[in-house]
Design a protein around this motif. Structure first.
Motif: not given
Length: 383
Positions: A12-16
């Motif tokens: 889960c999560g988004r590359n920032l």
């Protein structure tokens, strides 16, 4: 070590992007309401989990890691809401699912998704496509599974099985992103009456997300759809084409008429009023604050440099490099903040005048919109 081969774990999560802290490279991965810093080893565990075909392949990518390092990595990810273990999940309403890519729908019998910046398409089965569109704007896992039940006319158990099966594929090619939220949340769309005078110089901002052309479904009639806040809104072919063209380029009614070879009378009297009535267009004003709109980030960051940042919407798409200001505004977006909230947050955090903040947000959002890295939704939080 746990028997990971027999577990189903989603990243889960988004590359920032990446930043330097005390001369050390730190990789940032975001949830809906916070940002988590990763060292290189932690990021490798997360990234290989995201890109895996199955759990065996994931473990093969980590052969240089000790059992303790793998255990520590998974514990860190699950604690931070950056990994979801099917066998342990007890709070599906704390995870929000968003989708990337442009929905084509069914085209000559083939169900397809397109990349925004090039013509490359990925072909899915009808079943996979309907699961993909079950994420409508920003939707909890519980709501996605409910949508799967409706769209595929199946029971809860079948829908849950389809969710986990398809999520593996969609996350790998970034057609879905799942983000943790500290609190259980739900967002809905409630239709609003918005009065707009349509003039030759009027510019409209598109609201919602592509679904594409759907046919042969017991839940939705055959036709074109745009999704917003958990709902599928049907539009005519002409309305869909006009709406899509405005996502690609914000132009005036007069320019739109010329570009699409549609008479201004038809635009002003038929197509645009219908899209406005359905809340799929809102008048764009240079000094507007758009209190009704929530900008939602789409895509991921692939690299960061001092002056610019490189994004991509999904694995199908080309990478696009945009100014650092776009990255700053993109990073600020979250489901809880309207367009107006972003402007006021910028005024407060950077201590700049309101007029300057409006210009900065506008200049950043337009290229993000044209590259499908932001989507506007007219949603409200229910809980």
């Amino acid at each position: 070590m746990k028997d990971y081969q027999n577990l189903n774990i989603l990243a889960c999560g988004r590359n920032l992007g990446k930043i330097e802290i005390e001369n050390k490279s730190v990789i940032l991965v975001g949830t809906t309401d916070r940002v988590e810093p990763f060292n290189v080893k932690q990021y490798k565990v997360w990234e290989s989990l995201l890109n895996k075909k199955d759990m065996n392949e994931w473990l093969e990518q980590l052969t240089s890691y000790t059992e303790a390092e793998i255990e520590e990595g998974i514990e860190y990810l699950t604690e931070k809401g950056l990994a979801l273990i099917k066998e342990d999940v007890d709070s599906p309403n704390n995870f929000l699912v968003s989708r990337n890519g442009v929905g084509i729908g069914v085209d000559q019998g083939r169900w397809q998704i397109k990349a925004p910046n090039k013509e490359k398409r990925v072909e899915l089965t009808k079943q996979q496509y309907l699961v993909w569109i079950s994420a409508t704007g920003i939707t909890t896992i519980t709501e996605v599974i409910s949508n799967i039940c409706d769209l595929l006319d199946c029971n809860q158990k079948e829908a849950e099985s389809l969710f986990w099966e398809c999520a593996e594929l969609f996350l790998k090619i970034r057609l879905w992103i799942i983000e943790h939220c500290e609190e259980e949340v739900s967002f809905t769309y409630k239709k609003k009456k918005i009065d707009t005078q349509i003039k030759d110089k009027t510019i409209f901002l598109p609201v919602g997300q592509t679904v594409g052309y759907i046919e042969g479904n017991s839940f939705l009639n055959d036709g074109f759809y745009i999704s917003m806040g958990g709902q599928y809104i049907d539009v005519s072919a002409a309305e869909y084409l006009i709406w899509i063209s405005l996502k690609e380029s914000l132009i005036s009614v007069k320019q739109l008429s010329k570009a699409m070879e549609v008479s201004r009378k038809v635009l002003k009297k038929e197509i645009l009023p219908s899209l406005i009535e359905k809340n799929l267009l809102i008048e764009y004003m240079e000094d507007g604050l758009f209190a009704e709109l929530v900008p939602l980030k789409r895509g991921i960051v692939t690299s960061t440099k001092e002056e610019n940042v490189t994004f991509t919407t999904c694995a199908l798409d080309d990478r696009v490099t945009l100014p650092k200001a776009c990255h700053i505004v993109w990073n600020m977006m979250n489901p809880f903040s309207t367009y107006e909230d972003l402007v006021r947050e910028l005024v407060k955090s950077d201590q700049i005048p309101l007029t300057e903040a409006k210009i900065l947000i506008k200049d950043a959002l337009l290229p993000l919109l044209q590259n499908d890295l932001v989507e506007f939704q007219m949603i409200k939080r229910d809980r």
